[in-house]
Write a protein that holds these residues in place. Structure first.
Motif, mmCIF file in Angstrom:
data_model
loop_
_atom_site.group_PDB
_atom_site.id
_atom_site.type_symbol
_atom_site.label_atom_id
_atom_site.label_comp_id
_atom_site.label_asym_id
_atom_site.label_seq_id
_atom_site.Cartn_x
_atom_site.Cartn_y
_atom_site.Cartn_z
ATOM 1 N N ASP A 31 0.825 -1.205 0.000
ATOM 2 C CA ASP A 31 0.000 0.000 0.000
ATOM 3 C C ASP A 31 0.864 1.262 0.000
ATOM 4 N N LEU A 34 3.137 1.365 -3.608
ATOM 5 C CA LEU A 34 2.447 1.610 -4.876
ATOM 6 C C LEU A 34 1.462 2.766 -4.706
ATOM 7 N N ASP A 35 1.735 3.854 -5.387
ATOM 8 C CA ASP A 35 0.868 5.027 -5.284
ATOM 9 C C ASP A 35 0.799 5.728 -6.634
ATOM 10 N N LEU A 52 -6.251 -6.631 -1.052
ATOM 11 C CA LEU A 52 -5.353 -5.726 -1.773
ATOM 12 C C LEU A 52 -6.093 -4.827 -2.751
ATOM 13 N N LYS A 55 -7.458 -1.882 -0.810
ATOM 14 C CA LYS A 55 -6.392 -0.981 -0.353
ATOM 15 C C LYS A 55 -5.797 -0.188 -1.514
ATOM 16 N N LEU A 56 -5.386 -0.896 -2.556
ATOM 17 C CA LEU A 56 -4.632 -0.253 -3.624
ATOM 18 C C LEU A 56 -5.501 0.590 -4.543
ATOM 19 N N SER A 57 -6.749 0.206 -4.748
ATOM 20 C CA SER A 57 -7.610 0.960 -5.670
ATOM 21 C C SER A 57 -8.009 2.313 -5.092
ATOM 22 N N ASN A 60 -4.656 4.094 -6.527
ATOM 23 C CA ASN A 60 -4.070 3.624 -7.782
ATOM 24 C C ASN A 60 -5.206 3.256 -8.736
ATOM 25 N N VAL A 62 -6.525 0.265 -10.551
ATOM 26 C CA VAL A 62 -6.317 -1.178 -10.432
ATOM 27 C C VAL A 62 -7.326 -1.928 -11.296
#
Length: 202
Positions: A31, A34-35, A52, A55-57, A60, A62
């Motif tokens: 997390d 990756l930004d 994930l 968290k990441l979307s 980012n 995704v």
């Protein structure tokens, strides 16, 4: 199994490696790392368990085929995953000597892990590690694949009986390709193995 020995084998095979005691620690690391990136996902029960995508979307772009509502949407998103700079997936098994093993039915997960990205992350929990490549292949076929088939409510013999691979000819068969990653693929800048000392996925 000594995790240090496994990590040394992976590094020898060209991978960068990080180890985390829990899935939460690994998810927090990704997390932060990756930004503002465009990220593709390969199908992974491990990554789903770590949440994930959620968290990441948040910060980012995704593409995750598992967020699709039907097969057409799945294929459309899966194709987008092949063109992203960053790709995250897992494996069905890994040997202590540093080889990775994946089985795929559609091919998008394997295809995305072999070519076309600047960086690839393999998210792997240590319950998938076997002493030898032979045993890793056995695990992929007889443990991971039946559990994955059952996860999708498929009518394959392995899913119905829940015990082993039957090398079936079922229309629902998901074991159409088996890939062994002996070393890091050429022309990918970095392939990072994120090892997790917690049982996740199959």
């Amino acid at each position: 199994m000594k995790i240090e020995t496994v990590m040394e084998a992976l590094i020898k095979n060209g991978y960068s490696v990080r180890y985390f005691a829990s899935g939460k620690e690994a998810a927090d690391y990704l997390d932060v790392s990756l930004d503002g990136r465009i990220i593709g996902f390969g199908d992974s029960a491990t990554m789903s368990k770590m949440e994930l995508y959620q968290k990441l979307s948040a910060h980012n772009t995704v593409y995750d085929p598992n967020q699709s509502k039907d097969n057409d949407a799945f294929l459309e998103i899966a194709q987008k995953c092949l063109t992203t700079d960053i790709y995250l997936t897992s494996v069905n098994a890994m040997s202590e000597t540093g080889e990775l093993v994946n089985i795929d039915g559609t091919g998008n997960r394997i295809a995305g892990s072999l070519f076309g990205h600047k960086k690839i992350y393999f998210i792997i929990s240590t319950n998938k590690i076997e002493p030898t490549l032979e045993k890793a292949v056995w695990r992929a076929r007889n443990i991971a694949a039946p559990k994955n088939a059952r996860r999708y409510n498929l009518r394959t013999p392995c899913a119905v009986r829940g015990d082993r691979c039957y090398d079936c000819s079922s229309p629902d068969r998901i074991c159409n390709a088996l890939t062994i990653y002996m070393k890091k693929m050429n022309d990918i800048e970095d392939v990072e193995i994120v090892l997790i000392g917690e049982e996740l996925g199959f």
